[in-house]
Design a protein around this motif. Structure first.
Motif, short mmCIF file in Angstrom:
data_model
loop_
_atom_site.label_atom_id
_atom_site.label_comp_id
_atom_site.label_asym_id
_atom_site.label_seq_id
_atom_site.Cartn_x
_atom_site.Cartn_y
_atom_site.Cartn_z
N GLN A 31 34.11 -26.50 5.62
CA GLN A 31 34.94 -27.53 5.01
C GLN A 31 36.28 -27.02 4.49
O GLN A 31 37.25 -27.76 4.43
N MET A 32 36.34 -25.75 4.12
CA MET A 32 37.53 -25.23 3.44
C MET A 32 38.44 -24.38 4.33
O MET A 32 39.58 -24.11 3.96
N PHE A 33 37.95 -23.94 5.48
CA PHE A 33 38.73 -23.05 6.35
C PHE A 33 38.76 -23.60 7.78
O PHE A 33 37.88 -24.34 8.19
N LYS A 34 39.77 -23.17 8.52
CA LYS A 34 39.88 -23.55 9.93
C LYS A 34 38.82 -22.79 10.73
O LYS A 34 38.41 -21.70 10.34
N PRO A 35 38.38 -23.34 11.87
CA PRO A 35 37.41 -22.63 12.71
C PRO A 35 37.92 -21.24 13.07
O PRO A 35 39.08 -21.06 13.45
#
Length: 120
Positions: free
Chosen positions: A86-90
């Motif tokens: 939820q908080m970081f890009k893949p």
């Protein structure tokens, strides 16, 4: 999604464990240093060095809480995979990233580990 702070809408993003977190409310705003605010709320649990092994939760990246993680040391956190999603890009590595409760405190906690998602 649920209402929070002056009518904002927030999303629950997972949880994090801190070995040196003072007692606070169980749900806290989560703001990653250097990233835009996404109105996220995370649940925290206060943990010690034995916590993850005692409940059977596997560390999948980085490390867990150590005995040396005390109130007098660098503030560290172990987050779950949902928090990372939820908080970081893949593909973005959360280890070494910092977060806090708001813009002013966004650098207070360093992410040192990621654990699998589990229900508590």
């Amino acid at each position: 999604m649920f209402p929070y702070r002056n009518g904002w809408t927030t999303k629950k993003v997972g949880w994090f464990a801190c070995g040196n977190l003072a007692e606070r409310a169980p749900n806290l705003a989560a703001k990653i240093q250097g990233k835009p605010d996404n109105n996220a709320i995370a649940t925290f649990i206060k943990a010690n060095a034995e916590h993850f092994s005692s409940v059977g939760t596997r560390v999948v990246m980085g490390r867990g809480i150590r005995a040396a993680d005390t109130a007098d040391s660098q503030h560290v956190a172990v987050v779950n995979k949902e928090f990372v999603k939820q908080m970081f890009k893949p593909g973005e590595n959360p280890i070494g990233q910092h977060f806090g409760w708001d813009e002013k405190a966004a650098g207070d906690w360093e992410i040192v580990g990621v654990v699998e998602n589990t229900a508590y």
